[in-house]
Design an enzyme around this catalytic site. Structure first.
Site, PDB file in Angstrom:
ATOM      1  N   SER A 136      37.200  21.082 -11.331  1.00  0.00           N
ATOM      2  CA  SER A 136      38.452  21.688 -10.876  1.00  0.00           C
ATOM      3  C   SER A 136      39.610  21.213 -11.744  1.00  0.00           C
ATOM      4  CB  SER A 136      38.698  21.362  -9.406  1.00  0.00           C
ATOM      5  OG  SER A 136      37.723  21.962  -8.601  1.00  0.00           O
ATOM      6  N   ASP A 140      40.195  29.101  -9.661  1.00  0.00           N
ATOM      7  CA  ASP A 140      39.781  30.497  -9.450  1.00  0.00           C
ATOM      8  C   ASP A 140      40.403  31.472 -10.435  1.00  0.00           C
ATOM      9  OD1 ASP A 140      38.924  28.989  -7.338  1.00  0.00           O
ATOM     10  OD2 ASP A 140      39.554  30.388  -5.784  1.00  0.00           O
ATOM     11  N   GLU A 141      41.686  31.250 -10.772  1.00  0.00           N
ATOM     12  CA  GLU A 141      42.384  32.195 -11.652  1.00  0.00           C
ATOM     13  C   GLU A 141      41.936  32.089 -13.104  1.00  0.00           C
ATOM     14  OE1 GLU A 141      45.304  28.734 -10.792  1.00  0.00           O
ATOM     15  OE2 GLU A 141      43.635  29.779  -9.803  1.00  0.00           O
ATOM     16  N   VAL A 151      33.238  27.217  -7.295  1.00  0.00           N
ATOM     17  CA  VAL A 151      33.617  26.808  -5.944  1.00  0.00           C
ATOM     18  C   VAL A 151      35.124  26.945  -5.867  1.00  0.00           C
ATOM     19  CG1 VAL A 151      33.596  24.970  -4.212  1.00  0.00           C
ATOM     20  CG2 VAL A 151      31.743  25.103  -5.898  1.00  0.00           C
ATOM     21  N   TYR A 205      32.777  15.569  -8.192  1.00  0.00           N
ATOM     22  CA  TYR A 205      33.864  16.514  -7.942  1.00  0.00           C
ATOM     23  C   TYR A 205      35.063  16.055  -8.778  1.00  0.00           C
ATOM     24  CZ  TYR A 205      37.233  19.207  -5.055  1.00  0.00           C
ATOM     25  OH  TYR A 205      38.217  20.063  -4.605  1.00  0.00           O
ATOM     26  N   THR A 250      38.688  20.195  -0.613  1.00  0.00           N
ATOM     27  CA  THR A 250      40.154  20.251  -0.599  1.00  0.00           C
ATOM     28  C   THR A 250      40.658  21.285   0.401  1.00  0.00           C
ATOM     29  OG1 THR A 250      40.180  19.611  -2.920  1.00  0.00           O
ATOM     30  CG2 THR A 250      42.189  20.592  -2.042  1.00  0.00           C
ATOM     31  N   THR A 251      40.171  22.510   0.296  1.00  0.00           N
ATOM     32  CA  THR A 251      40.618  23.573   1.199  1.00  0.00           C
ATOM     33  C   THR A 251      40.259  23.253   2.644  1.00  0.00           C
ATOM     34  OG1 THR A 251      40.234  25.119  -0.612  1.00  0.00           O
ATOM     35  CG2 THR A 251      40.572  26.073   1.555  1.00  0.00           C
ATOM     36  N   LYS A 276      31.490  19.727 -10.017  1.00  0.00           N
ATOM     37  CA  LYS A 276      32.480  20.706  -9.557  1.00  0.00           C
ATOM     38  C   LYS A 276      33.727  20.424 -10.384  1.00  0.00           C
ATOM     39  CE  LYS A 276      35.021  22.389  -5.497  1.00  0.00           C
ATOM     40  NZ  LYS A 276      36.351  22.477  -6.083  1.00  0.00           N
ATOM     41  N   GLY A 290      36.199  25.348 -10.612  1.00  0.00           N
ATOM     42  CA  GLY A 290      37.013  25.302  -9.411  1.00  0.00           C
ATOM     43  C   GLY A 290      38.439  25.786  -9.542  1.00  0.00           C
TER      44      GLY A 290
END
Length: 286
Positions: free
Chosen positions: A152, A178-179, A193, A120, A28-29, A150, A176
């Site tokens: 997310s 992060d916070e 990730v 994913y 994605t990023t 993964k 996935g």
């Protein structure tokens, strides 16, 4: 246009400055779904080439909207020595149940029969909300290379049920969001990730170490500070373009603009985000 020459510097920065030795390419990023098949192949080759003897794992995302392109990218990833491949669910014509999704994933994984395969799971972007817990039942029989997920999504109940089922530890669950990483670690995620690890990898590694000790209070401090920054920038409007801007001012490596329809981060965003990140006092820093 993609900027291949910068990747050597990018690898060295991740390893030396952020203590990050595993990368997930064309996700994605990395705007993987906005790139042509040829561009995705070039990027995969460059990361594997420049990461040789420096990176431990290079996982290539090979998901696309159509099966032939996924299969072509999977074969290519296998041929260049990828450490793993990953696939999102197609998100225009979507699978509506577990069997349809597994059938699609199996057709991709079988093109790279020696390469570890990851699903994913990113329902906020794909709209495919088939629970991973359900997906895992019998998946190894259909996809022998299945290595893990993964994950997310913010559904920690689904993640916890997956980990509860994974008694033998044969699967990996790479978180996935992060916070929320600390919450995912608490229920048993065994990797991460995420986009912030490009520029907060060192701090996140320190959080992982604190959690492993265990020093929960210190781990919480790192998670709260990451969350403080993300909470601030999300209110300003935070996406791929803004992530590139943050990574550029933190690392000094020009990450460039995003590809349309995304538009570049504003100068106002950059000023505010930089001031906020600079204001954060991490544990152990002067």
């Amino acid at each position: 246009q993609i900027n291949l020459p910068v990747i050597r510097q990018y690898v060295d920065y991740l390893v030396n400055e952020q203590n990050v030795k595993n990368v997930f390419v064309n996700g994605t990023t990395g705007e993987g779904l906005s790139l042509s098949i040829q561009e995705r192949k070039q990027l995969a080759e460059e990361w594997i080439c420049k990461g040789k003897d420096k990176l431990d794992h290079v996982i290539i995302h090979v998901g696309a909207l159509n099966l032939p392109e996924c299969q072509e990218l999977a074969r290519h990833a296998a041929a260049i020595g990828a450490g793993g491949i990953a696939v999102i669910a197609p998100f225009f014509f979507k699978p509506t149940n577990k069997d349809e999704l597994v059938a699609f994933l199996q057709k991709v994984a079988s093109e790279a029969p020696e390469v570890p395969f990851y699903y994913y799971h990113i329902p906020p972007l794909t709209g495919v909300k088939i629970r991973v817990e359900e997906l895992l039942d019998g998946i190894k029989a259909q996809i022998p290379t299945f290595q893990g997920v993964k994950f997310s999504d913010t559904d920690l109940l689904d993640l916890a049920q997956c980990i509860n089922k994974n008694e033998t530890g044969e699967f990996e669950f790479l978180y996935g969001v992060d916070e929320q990483l600390l919450g995912a670690l608490a229920v048993g995620a065994n990797g991460a990730v995420g986009s912030t690890y490009n520029y907060l990898g060192r701090q996140t590694n320190l959080m992982l170490q604190a959690f492993a000790k265990p020093d929960l209070a210190l781990a919480q401090k790192y998670q709260f500070l990451t969350g403080e920054f993300l909470n601030f920038v999300i209110k300003l409007g935070f996406g791929v373009a803004q992530t590139k801007a943050v990574m550029t001012f933190v690392s000094g490596i020009p990450m460039g603009p995003p590809r349309l329809p995304l538009v570049d981060a504003s100068s106002e965003f950059i000023v505010k985000a930089k001031a906020k990140l600079d204001s954060i006092v991490w544990p152990g820093s002067d």
